[in-house]
Motif scaffolding. Structure first.
Motif: not given
Length: 753
Positions: A13-22, A55-68
Motif C-alpha cells: 500500500n505504500l507505493p500505491l498511496n503515492v502513485l494512485v489518486k482515486s 484501491t477499493l479498500r482506500t475508498q471504503c475506509l474513507a467512507r466508513d464502509l466495511p473493509d473488503p
C-alpha cells in the motif's frame, strides 16, 4: 487476515498511496446507493488484482464502509468480504466465484432472515478506449510489469465505480438456491461489467482516415459526389477530393490524452472560478448508458463554458465525454484544434445550397450513432442573448431521427440538460448585441480578451432532465413509423416534419422543467420588479422568502432545484457577486441596481421567469380587481395561457391549469398576500407591496401583449415585420403602457385572437 498478510498489504500500500489518486463514482455514492448499514456488504469485482483491491479498500475506509479485506463473520463462519469474477484481467467466470457464492447461499438457507448487500465494483486505472484495429498501448512482457507501468502513467486518473446494490435475499427468492443460480449470476455479472466498462470508457475511437474511407465508399456519398461533379462540371476525382475536405472540416479527432490533460486544467480552473458545481439526476443517465442506449445530450446554450462544463461533469460522473457539435465559427487557431481533440465536430450554420456538405454531415453523424458514441448538440443553434430559451432549430434533430430510421442503430435517447450560472461572462456582450452591435467573429484575440474576464463565477448548475426515448416517442406519435424505414431514402415520410417540430418543443419544455433557481436569479427577479430597482434589505428578504415558499409548496416540477438556504444566506451570496449596490440610508441597508446593472441582470431573471409567471399573473389579476372569483381568475389566465406556453415552453396542459391555479391561490392565501371572502379573492392591504412585486414579474410580458393586440385591432392587415418594428417603438415611447391598457382590456383583446 493473518499477520503476514497484513504486513504484506501494508508494504504494498505504500507505493500505491503515492502513485494512485482515486475518485469514487458516483461522488455521492452513499446517498445514491442507499446502503443499509445494518446489513453485511459483499463486494463483487470483475477480476482479482491486488492493486484494485487496495484501491477499493482506500475508498471504503474513507467512507466508513466495511473493509473488503476483513472477513465477514456470519453464524460462526468466516467468508471473504469480496468475490472476484475471474482470476485474470478477463471477465471469464471461474469456479472459485461460484464456490464462494454457494457458501453465501448456504448461509441464507440456514438463516432465511439473513440479507447480504451485493455491491458490484469496478476499479479503472485510466479510461482510454483505445483505437479501432489497434492493440492497446500496454506492455505485454509480464503482468506485474504491465501493472507497474499502468500505475505510473495512469494512477492519478483512477476511478472506483460502485454500481447499484443487489439483495441476496431477493435474488435467492426470485431465482432459487440451486447450483444453476451461481452460473446464471456469473453470466449476468460478466455482462454487467462489460457494459459498465463500455459506459465508462466508451467504444474504441476510429482511425480518422479509415473512417473517411468508409464514408466515401457509402452509396449515399458516392451518389452525392457524382451529382456534385455533374452540377459543377468537374471530374469525379475533384468532387471526391471536395468531399474529403469537408470530412476534414467536420470530423472530430478526439484524443484520450488531450481529455486527461484538459481534466487537470479544468479541475484547477473550476476550483478557482466557481464556488461549486451542482449536479442533479446524473444517476438516470448512468442507467441509460448501462442499458446500452445511444445517448444524445441536448443542453440549453448560455455560454461558451457550456461545452467544457458538461463534458467535465460527465467525465466525473463516470460517463464518456460526448462528441460535441460546435459551430464552425469556433474552428479557428488555436481553439479549433484544441476543441477537435476534445471531441468537437464542426457544423456550418446553414446547409442551404450545398447538397454535398449536407450529405457528408448527415452520414458522419449517422456513423457516430451507429458506432455507439454519445453526442451533444445545442438545439437552440446559438447562445441565448436574453436568458430565455430560444426557438429550437430542428435541422440536426431531423438528421438524428432520419439516421435512426435509415441505419437501424441502437435505441437513441435524448437527454435534455439545463445548464445555469450565477454569472455568465458574456452577458455584457449579449447586451451590446441586443442594442444593435454587430456580433464579433470569434478569434484568438477575442479568446484572450475573454480569459481576462474570468473571475468569480459563483455557482454552476447542471440538471439532467427527463430522458426522451425516440422509439417510445415515435410509437406514440406515429405508430406506423417502422413502415417508413425502407422508404426514408426515397422521400421524407409525411409525418416526419410535424414529429420533429413537436419533438423539439417537447425537449425545450423538459429543459425548462429541470431549471435551477439560485441566489442570483431570485434576487434579480425581486429587484427588477421594484421601482427604481431598489429595495431595503428587509423588503428583499421578504420577497425572497415569498419566491422560495411558492417554489417549494407549489413546485413547477419535481425536477426543479430550489436553494435549501435561508433568504439571508441567498442575499449574502448574491451580494458577493458584486452585481448589486449596497447603500445605507437612515440606518437601513438598501440594495439597488444602476440602470446598466438592471439591463445586465435581466438575463438572470429570464432564466427562471417560466417558474414564476403563473403566480405573477394571478397576483396581477387580483391586484387589478377589488374582488374576483377563482373561476374568473382561471378563465382570464386560460385566455392568454397558449401564448405564455409557446413563448416560455411551459409544461402545463390547458386541462391542468385549474388545479395549478387553485394551488397557487391557496399558497398566496397561506402567505397572507391575498384574502378570500365570500368566494372572492382580493389583495391583503397589510401585505400589498410583496404582492405588487410578485405581480410586476408579469407586467413586461402583459405590456408587450397589450401593445401587440392593440396594433392588431387598429391595423388588421399589418405585416409581421411592420408589426414587430411598430411594437418595439411603442414599447420605447410608452415604457409604462400597462397603465394605458389595463389587464381586463388585454384579456378582452386577447380573446379575439
Amino acid at each position: 487476515m493473518s499477520g503476514w498478510r497484513k504486513i504484506y498489504y501494508k508494504l504494498l500500500n505504500l507505493p500505491l498511496n503515492v502513485l494512485v489518486k482515486s475518485k469514487p463514482i458516483p461522488a455521492d455514492m452513499l446517498t445514491v446507493l442507499g446502503l443499509d448499514p445494518l446489513c453485511p456488504i459483499l463486494y463483487v469485482l470483475p477480476y482479482y488484482a491486488k492493486a484494485d483491491l487496495l484501491t477499493l479498500r482506500t475508498q471504503c475506509l474513507a467512507r466508513d464502509l466495511p473493509d473488503p479485506l476483513t472477513p465477514l463473520e456470519i453464524a460462526g463462519r468466516q467468508l471473504p468480504r469480496y468475490i472476484c469474477l475471474a482470476n485474470g484481467a478477463k471477465t471469464a467466470p471461474d469456479g472459485q466465484f461460484k464456490t464462494l457464492f454457494h457458501h453465501y447461499l448456504d448461509l441464507y438457507q440456514v438463516n432465511p432472515k439473513l440479507d447480504v448487500q451485493i455491491l458490484p465494483v469496478t476499479v479503472m486505472f485510466g479510461r482510454s478506449p483505445g483505437r479501432e484495429n489497434n492493440n492497446p498501448p500496454y506492455f505485454r512482457l509480464l503482468k506485474g510489469l504491465r501493472k507497474i507501468f499502468t500505475l505510473l502513467w495512469l494512477g492519478r486518473d483512477t476511478f472506483v465505480h460502485f454500481s447499484a446494490k443487489v439483495s441476496l435475499r431477493a435474488l435467492a427468492n426470485e431465482q432459487g438456491q440451486d447450483k444453476a443460480i451461481a452460473n446464471k449470476l456469473a453470466r449476468v455479472a460478466a455482462i454487467h461489467f462489460l457494459r459498465q466498462r463500455l459506459m465508462i470508457i466508451g467504444p474504441p475511437l476510429p482511425i480518422r482516415q479509415d473512417l473517411f474511407k468508409k464514408l466515401l465508399s457509402s452509396k449515399v456519398i458516392e451518389k452525392a459526389i457524382l451529382d456534385e461533379a455533374r452540377v459543377k462540371k468537374i471530374s469525379d476525382k475533384k468532387a471526391s477530393r471536395s468531399a474529403l475536405l469537408l470530412m476534414e472540416e467536420i470530423a472530430t479527432d478526439i484524443s484520450y490524452e488531450a481529455v486527461r490533460f484538459s481534466d487537470r486544467i479544468l479541475g484547477w480552473m473550476w476550483n478557482r472560478l466557481y464556488q461549486g458545481i451542482s449536479v442533479h439526476n446524473a444517476q438516470r443517465v448512468r442507467k441509460l448508458a448501462q442499458a446500452g442506449h445511444e445517448i444524445v445530450y441536448v443542453p440549453c446554450h448560455r455560454s461558451h463554458m457550456d461545452y467544457l462544463l458538461l463534458s467535465y461533469v460527465l467525465y466525473y460522473q463516470g460517463l464518456v465525454p460526448p462528441h460535441i457539435a460546435a459551430g464552425v465559427n469556433l474552428n479557428f487557431w488555436p481553439a479549433g484544434p484544441i476543441f477537435r481533440r476534445l471531441g468537437a465536430f464542426f457544423i456550418r450554420r446553414s446547409f442551404n445550397g450545398n447538397k454535398l456538405y449536407s450529405t457528408v454531415f448527415c452520414e458522419y453523424l449517422g456513423e457516430l450513432f451507429s458506432r455507439g458514441y454519445s453526442v451533444e448538440y445545442f438545439i437552440e443553434g446559438g447562445r441565448s442573448r436574453t436568458g430565455r430559451l430560444l426557438e429550437p432549430k430542428t435541422g440536426i434533430l431531423s438528421i438524428t431521427l432520419q439516421s435512426m430510421l435509415r441505419k437501424g442503430i441502437r435505441p437513441i435517447t435524448l437527454v435534455p440538460v439545463y445548464i445555469g450560472y450565477e454569472h455568465v461572462m458574456e452577458v455584457a456582450t449579449y447586451t451590446k448585441e441586443l442594442r444593435g452591435a454587430v456580433k464579433k467573429k470569434e478569434s484568438l484575440l477575442q479568446m484572450i480578451q475573454g480569459l481576462r474576464k474570468l473571475r468569480n463565477l459563483g455557482q454552476g448548475y447542471v440538471n439532467f432532465g427527463e430522458p426522451l426515448s425516440l422509439t417510445d416517442y415515435l410509437n406514440h406519435y406515429a405508430p406506423d413509423w417502422r413502415r417508413s424505414i425502407d422508404a426514408v431514402e426515397a422521400q421524407r415520410p409525411s409525418w416526419l416534419t410535424p414529429a420533429v417540430n413537436d419533438l423539439a418543443s417537447t425537449i425545450m419544455i423538459r429543459i425548462n422543467n429541470a431549471a435551477a433557481a439560485n441566489a442570483m436569479n431570485l434576487c434579480s427577479t425581486a429587484l427588477l420588479a421594484a421601482r427604481q430597482f431598489s429595495l431595503t434589505a428587509k423588503q428583499l428578504l421578504e420577497q425572497l422568502d415569498c419566491y422560495l415558499q411558492l417554489l417549494l409548496h407549489v413546485p413547477y416540477t419535481t425536477e426543479v432545484t430550489v436553494p435549501d438556504k435561508a433568504p439571508e444566506e441567498l442575499l449574502n451570496n448574491a451580494l458577493s457577486m458584486n452585481k448589486f449596490q449596497l447603500k445605507h440610508d437612515n440606518g437601513e441597508d438598501i440594495i439597488t441596481l444602476s440602470h446598466e446593472q438592471a439591463v445586465l441582470v435581466t438575463y438572470y431573471r429570464n432564466n427562471i421567469q417560466h417558474l414564476l409567471i403563473l403566480p405573477s399573473l394571478v397576483a396581477s389579476i387580483v391586484i387589478n380587481h377589488h374582488g374576483i372569483s377563482r373561476q374568473e381568475v382561471i378563465h382570464q389566465v386560460a385566455l392568454i395561457y397558449p401564448m405564455l406556453k409557446a413563448e416560455l415552453f411551459l409544461h402545463y396542459s390547458q386541462e391542468q391549469l385549474p388545479s395549478v391555479l387553485n394551488a397557487l391561490c391557496d399558497e398566496l392565501i397561506r402567505q397572507q398576500l391575498i384574502n378570500e371572502s365570500h368566494h372572492q379573492l382580493m389583495a391583503n392591504p397589510m401585505r400589498c407591496y410583496p404582492l405588487q412585486l410578485l405581480a410586476a414579474g408579469a407586467s413586461d410580458r402583459l405590456q408587450r401583449y397589450a401593445i401587440t393586440f392593440f396594433l392588431l385591432s387598429t391595423h388588421s392587415s399589418i405585416i409581421r415585420a411592420e408589426l414587430e418594428k411598430t411594437a418595439v417603438c411603442w414599447h420605447r415611447v410608452y415604457p409604462h403602457y400597462r397603465v394605458l391598457i389595463p389587464l381586463n382590456l388585454l384579456i378582452k383583446q386577447g380573446s379575439r385572437y
